[in-house]
Scaffold this motif. Structure first.
Motif, PDB file in Angstrom:
ATOM      1  N   UNK A 224       0.750  -1.126  -0.308  1.00  0.00           N
ATOM      2  CA  UNK A 224      -0.035  -0.004  -0.149  1.00  0.00           C
ATOM      3  C   UNK A 224       0.859   1.142   0.952  1.00  0.00           C
ATOM      4  N   UNK A 225       1.949   1.702   1.216  1.00  0.00           N
ATOM      5  CA  UNK A 225       2.372   2.377   0.699  1.00  0.00           C
ATOM      6  C   UNK A 225       3.327   2.974  -0.039  1.00  0.00           C
ATOM      7  N   UNK A 226       4.246   1.264  -0.586  1.00  0.00           N
ATOM      8  CA  UNK A 226       5.470   1.713  -1.296  1.00  0.00           C
ATOM      9  C   UNK A 226       4.964   1.085  -2.975  1.00  0.00           C
ATOM     10  N   UNK A 227       3.637   0.710  -2.967  1.00  0.00           N
ATOM     11  CA  UNK A 227       3.477   0.042  -4.762  1.00  0.00           C
ATOM     12  C   UNK A 227       1.930   0.516  -5.224  1.00  0.00           C
ATOM     13  N   UNK A 228       1.506   1.656  -3.671  1.00  0.00           N
ATOM     14  CA  UNK A 228       0.128   2.762  -4.325  1.00  0.00           C
ATOM     15  C   UNK A 228      -0.361   2.086  -4.900  1.00  0.00           C
ATOM     16  N   UNK A 229      -0.882  -0.001  -3.721  1.00  0.00           N
ATOM     17  CA  UNK A 229      -2.046  -0.401  -4.592  1.00  0.00           C
ATOM     18  C   UNK A 229      -3.383  -0.405  -3.549  1.00  0.00           C
ATOM     19  N   UNK A 230      -4.065  -0.664  -3.962  1.00  0.00           N
ATOM     20  CA  UNK A 230      -5.862  -0.693  -2.992  1.00  0.00           C
ATOM     21  C   UNK A 230      -5.299  -1.860  -1.911  1.00  0.00           C
ATOM     22  N   UNK A 231      -6.473  -0.803  -1.005  1.00  0.00           N
ATOM     23  CA  UNK A 231      -6.441  -2.210  -0.052  1.00  0.00           C
ATOM     24  C   UNK A 231      -7.033  -3.557  -0.583  1.00  0.00           C
ATOM     25  N   UNK A 232      -7.699  -3.778  -1.303  1.00  0.00           N
ATOM     26  CA  UNK A 232      -8.631  -5.148  -1.523  1.00  0.00           C
ATOM     27  C   UNK A 232      -7.078  -5.657  -2.650  1.00  0.00           C
ATOM     28  N   UNK A 240      -4.511 -13.090   2.449  1.00  0.00           N
ATOM     29  CA  UNK A 240      -5.482 -12.824   3.201  1.00  0.00           C
ATOM     30  C   UNK A 240      -7.460 -11.545   2.125  1.00  0.00           C
ATOM     31  N   UNK A 241      -8.617 -12.209   2.489  1.00  0.00           N
ATOM     32  CA  UNK A 241      -9.923 -12.567   2.643  1.00  0.00           C
ATOM     33  C   UNK A 241      -9.990 -10.363   2.582  1.00  0.00           C
ATOM     34  N   UNK A 242     -10.196 -10.158   1.356  1.00  0.00           N
ATOM     35  CA  UNK A 242      -9.971  -9.102   1.408  1.00  0.00           C
ATOM     36  C   UNK A 242     -11.631  -8.197   2.210  1.00  0.00           C
ATOM     37  N   UNK A 243     -12.631  -8.754   2.799  1.00  0.00           N
ATOM     38  CA  UNK A 243     -14.060  -8.311   2.885  1.00  0.00           C
ATOM     39  C   UNK A 243     -13.238  -8.912   4.870  1.00  0.00           C
TER      40      UNK A 243
END
Length: 267
Positions: A224-232, A240-243
């Motif tokens: 999330x911090x370094x690659x700017x991925x979304x939480x999902x 991990x399960x996004x839900x």
């Protein structure tokens, strides 16, 4: 989302490069160099040395040695009779653990002398395969890596429980992104689940489930911090399960993801 897959480690051992080295210049010196792969070398003639993190080891005929990723290496060739032999670069899941199990380290890089003939035979055949370009080449190379490792472990005594826990940690560190659970890990290292959990907590002070969950959350934070991925995306990429991700994240980090990263940005 494609950029997240560079975090996923190579699972099957693979030969990255092979070469017959019979033309070194007397007194030649190469390095210092830091590699991110494993190097295997067999000396069949001549002499030289390899300096690993400042420690010098003489290389003589009949020596097979393994250089580990991250070490600072300098190679030298004898001024009168430079070493000759074969070398290859390999990479893949669990190699560090296997070499450690065989007693290979930065301070002890040499394989037992009595195994040289078999180990060198594997390496020579890897070099022979390297020049080919048919559909089965990669499979034959991987088979030769496994043969090399099998020979290297030939004299190894029965694995201890400490070795098994180290391997469990290695499995988590390299396969956290998969649908890996504690039953899978216990089965892989040959222990019953409840006994494995007791041994793991004795060694690490946390349960295997806690260790794996914390590892996944740390990796998700990096994405999330370094690659700017979304939480999902980060949840999926770390197994991990996004839900359930926000709930697990809050339990580990004390805040839900949005507040956690907002506070880091504001700070």
């Amino acid at each position: 989302m494609d950029n997240i897959y560079k975090y996923i480690g190579r699972q099957t051992p693979v030969v990255l490069y092979c070469e017959k080295e019979f033309d070194l210049t007397p007194g030649e010196c190469y390095g210092p160099i830091i590699r991110n792969v494993f190097i295997i070398e067999c000396c069949v003639e001549g002499f030289g040395s390899v300096i690993i993190n400042g420690n010098e080891f003489e290389v003589t005929p009949g020596d097979c040695y393994i250089l580990l990723p991250g070490d600072t290496i300098i190679h030298t060739a004898d001024s009168k009779n430079p070493r000759k032999g074969y070398w290859c670069a390999i990479d893949g899941f669990d190699l560090r653990f296997i070499f450690k199990e065989a007693g290979i380290s930065s301070l002890s890089p040499f394989a037992p002398k009595e195994l040289f003939s078999e180990l060198c035979s594997c390496l020579k055949r890897m070099v022979s395969e390297w020049g080919k370009n048919d559909a089965g080449k990669a499979l034959r190379e991987t088979a030769l890596i496994y043969e090399f490792l099998g020979v290297l472990l030939k004299n190894k005594k029965t694995t201890t429980n400490d070795d098994r826990i180290e391997r469990a940690i290695g499995l988590m560190e390299t396969k956290y992104h998969e649908h890996l659970n504690i039953d899978d890990i216990a089965r892989e290292i040959g222990l019953e689940r409840s006994y494995f959990s007791v041994l793991f907590k004795e060694k690490t002070t946390v349960s295997p489930h806690k260790y794996l969950t914390s590892l996944r959350i740390r990796k998700a934070c990096d994405l999330i911090e370094k690659e700017h991925c979304s939480i999902s995306e980060a949840a999926i990429a770390t197994g991990l399960d996004p839900s359930n991700f926000s709930r697990i994240f809050k339990r580990e980090m004390g805040k839900v993801p949005l507040k956690y990263f907002q506070n880091k940005t504001d700070g």
